[in-house]
Design a protein around this motif. Structure first.
Motif, PDB file in Angstrom:
ATOM      1  N   SER A   1       8.409  54.693  -4.046  1.00 17.33           N
ATOM      2  CA  SER A   1       7.486  54.811  -3.349  1.00 17.33           C
ATOM      3  C   SER A   1       6.781  53.399  -2.812  1.00 17.33           C
ATOM      4  CB  SER A   1       6.578  55.595  -3.594  1.00 17.33           C
ATOM      5  OG  SER A   1       5.752  55.228  -4.835  1.00 17.33           O
TER       6      SER A   1
ATOM      7  N   GLU B   1       8.647  49.916  -0.611  1.00 16.78           N
ATOM      8  CA  GLU B   1       8.793  49.505   0.892  1.00 16.78           C
ATOM      9  C   GLU B   1       7.701  48.594   1.280  1.00 16.78           C
ATOM     10  OE1 GLU B   1       9.161  49.393   4.967  1.00 16.78           O
ATOM     11  OE2 GLU B   1       6.943  49.907   3.969  1.00 16.78           O
TER      12      GLU B   1
ATOM     13  N   ARG C   1       4.370  50.234   2.584  1.00 17.40           N
ATOM     14  CA  ARG C   1       3.513  51.035   1.697  1.00 17.40           C
ATOM     15  C   ARG C   1       2.932  50.201   0.623  1.00 17.40           C
ATOM     16  NH1 ARG C   1       7.970  54.473   2.960  1.00 17.40           N
ATOM     17  NH2 ARG C   1       9.016  53.897   1.033  1.00 17.40           N
TER      18      ARG C   1
ATOM     19  N   THR D   1       3.047  54.379  11.979  1.00 21.60           N
ATOM     20  CA  THR D   1       3.613  53.729  11.170  1.00 21.60           C
ATOM     21  C   THR D   1       2.504  53.888   9.834  1.00 21.60           C
ATOM     22  OG1 THR D   1       4.949  52.247  12.462  1.00 21.60           O
ATOM     23  CG2 THR D   1       4.704  51.730   9.958  1.00 21.60           C
TER      24      THR D   1
ATOM     25  N   HIS E   1       3.629  56.195   6.450  1.00 25.64           N
ATOM     26  CA  HIS E   1       3.528  55.744   5.007  1.00 25.64           C
ATOM     27  C   HIS E   1       2.283  56.439   4.256  1.00 25.64           C
ATOM     28  CE1 HIS E   1       6.671  53.022   5.549  1.00 25.64           C
ATOM     29  NE2 HIS E   1       5.914  52.162   6.582  1.00 25.64           N
TER      30      HIS E   1
ATOM     31  N   CYS F   1       3.346  59.819   3.038  1.00 28.81           N
ATOM     32  CA  CYS F   1       4.450  59.342   2.006  1.00 28.81           C
ATOM     33  C   CYS F   1       3.756  59.107   0.813  1.00 28.81           C
ATOM     34  CB  CYS F   1       5.532  58.229   2.372  1.00 28.81           C
ATOM     35  SG  CYS F   1       6.653  57.873   0.688  1.00 28.81           S
TER      36      CYS F   1
END
Length: 124
Positions: A28, A31, A34, A61, A65, A68
């Motif tokens: 997580s 990226e 993130r 975007t 994120h 997530c």
């Protein structure tokens, strides 16, 4: 039987589950966008529009994120008017993890950037 297996049986820890959870956590944060969002939220609450402006990313975007990170339990949101304010759920722990990562990178001379599997050349 090794001592790790013995310790896990004695404490009731499920090593496979713990490794799986840790792997998911690092994915997580693995990226770049993130991780940048998490680092920016470490400064305090922000609206999506503020994160979009700061990071130079599209609103969709940033929102994806954030969704997530929310699913991973790392961020939370609260309504403020028509917008939402986003914040880290466990700021001291996240800051501790980021500081530990920086210390490890310093100790290894950022050697991970040369790794053929995960380094900068692999990302191209």
């Amino acid at each position: 039987m090794d001592t790790t297996t013995t310790q896990n049986r004695e404490t009731g820890l499920d090593e496979a589950a713990a490794l799986s959870a840790a792997t998911c956590l690092f994915r997580s944060l693995g990226e770049p966008a993130r991780l940048a969002i998490v680092r920016h939220l470490a400064l305090g609450e922000h609206k999506v529009v503020e994160l979009t402006r700061h990071l130079g990313l599209a609103q969709s975007t940033v929102s994806a994120h954030l969704a997530c990170l929310k699913d991973c339990g790392l961020v939370t949101s609260r309504p403020q008017g028509r917008a939402s304010l986003w914040a880290l759920t466990s700021t001291p722990e996240v800051l501790g993890l980021l500081a530990a990562a920086e210390r490890l990178l310093a100790a290894t001379g950022d050697a991970v950037t040369l790794c053929p599997t995960y380094g900068e050349a692999a990302a191209r």
